[in-house]
Design an enzyme around this catalytic site. Structure first.
Site, PDB file in Angstrom:
ATOM      1  CD  GLN A 138      -2.865  -0.868   2.525  1.00 38.09           C
ATOM      2  OE1 GLN A 138      -2.423  -0.333   3.541  1.00 38.09           O
ATOM      3  NE2 GLN A 138      -4.067  -1.395   2.486  1.00 38.09           N
ATOM      4  CB  THR A 148     -10.057  -4.472   4.737  1.00 39.66           C
ATOM      5  OG1 THR A 148      -9.469  -3.231   4.322  1.00 39.66           O
ATOM      6  CG2 THR A 148      -9.701  -5.521   3.701  1.00 39.66           C
ATOM      7  CB  CYS A 157     -11.199   2.198   8.675  1.00 41.77           C
ATOM      8  SG  CYS A 157      -9.846   1.107   9.140  1.00 41.77           S
ATOM      9  CB  THR A 158     -13.271  -3.212   9.167  1.00 41.44           C
ATOM     10  OG1 THR A 158     -11.900  -3.480   8.819  1.00 41.44           O
ATOM     11  CG2 THR A 158     -14.123  -3.277   7.909  1.00 41.44           C
TER      12      THR A 158
END
Length: 229
Positions: free
Chosen positions: A52, A83, A197-198
């Site tokens: 990322q 996610t 965002c989880t």
């Protein structure tokens, strides 16, 4: 009952929430000793986070597509990517398998629209808040107006996710920061705030504020339970 395929580990802190939500949802629907039929492919987040940072989304797509193929071969009937940020490669993963993927933003948007929300704040990683794959989908596909924090606050939200929440650190100071930022979004006209965002649901809960919160991990899990039964 259908088999729920879950790509998790990103982070495992939120994957644990998915496991609980999926099982609680099935139990609530069927009662007794019923629990969810889950096939989990839990990935090592560290190398994926490095990708990322480098912008190597092609590499991430390959890793998640391989995980999806493993779930399909294992007998999963459909798949969740557990996610928000990794939905950046949703289309690549979707094309790599022959079973459906349930998109987390679609599930969230459907609930927002059912509740009459049209203008919504979004918190998540910088990728989720700034790139079009998520907020663009909410606006173009569902007609929602999406508000995000100011740049410095976006960075603060992002840093807390990676440096604290993904590592299981829950700090009161960070909760106050998130609540302040959410308040600013409401001041700007947001009718509600997406916990995009989880991991955020581990930090901020409905009892912490009067702002309407939409926890994507809970919503995504509920949609999966609906599909599985």
């Amino acid at each position: 009952m259908k088999i729920i395929g879950l790509i998790g580990g990103m982070s495992w802190e939120s994957t644990a929430s998915y496991y609980r939500e999926l099982n609680e949802g099935v139990k609530a629907a069927l009662g007794g000793l019923h629990s969810a039929n889950i096939l989990l492919q839990s990935l090592d987040f560290a190398p994926l986070e490095a990708m990322q940072s480098k912008g190597d989304w092609e590499g991430i797509a390959k890793e998640l597509s391989q995980a999806a193929a493993t779930l399909e071969q294992g007998g999963a009937d459909f798949i969740l990517i557990g996610t928000n940020t990794m939905h950046r490669v949703y289309e690549d993963v979707e094309q790599s398998v022959g079973i459906p993927l349930l998109h987390i933003a679609d599930a969230t948007a459907e609930v927002l629209l059912a509740d009459g929300v049209q203008r919504v704040g979004l918190l998540g990683t910088a990728f989720t808040m700034e790139q079009s794959f998520y907020k663009g989908r909410l606006s173009k596909k569902f007609g929602l107006e999406v508000l995000t924090p100011q740049p410095a606050d976006r960075q603060r939200v992002h840093d807390i996710i990676y440096q604290e929440l993904c590592q299981g650190k829950i700090r009161d100071e960070s909760r106050r920061e998130y609540l302040r930022i959410m308040g600013d979004l409401v001041e700007a006209g947001a009718e509600a705030v997406i916990l995009g965002c989880t991991e955020i649901g581990l930090l901020v809960k409905p009892e912490d504020t009067n702002i309407r919160l939409y926890d994507t991990a809970k919503i995504h899990s509920a949609k999966a339970v609906e599909r599985a039964l």
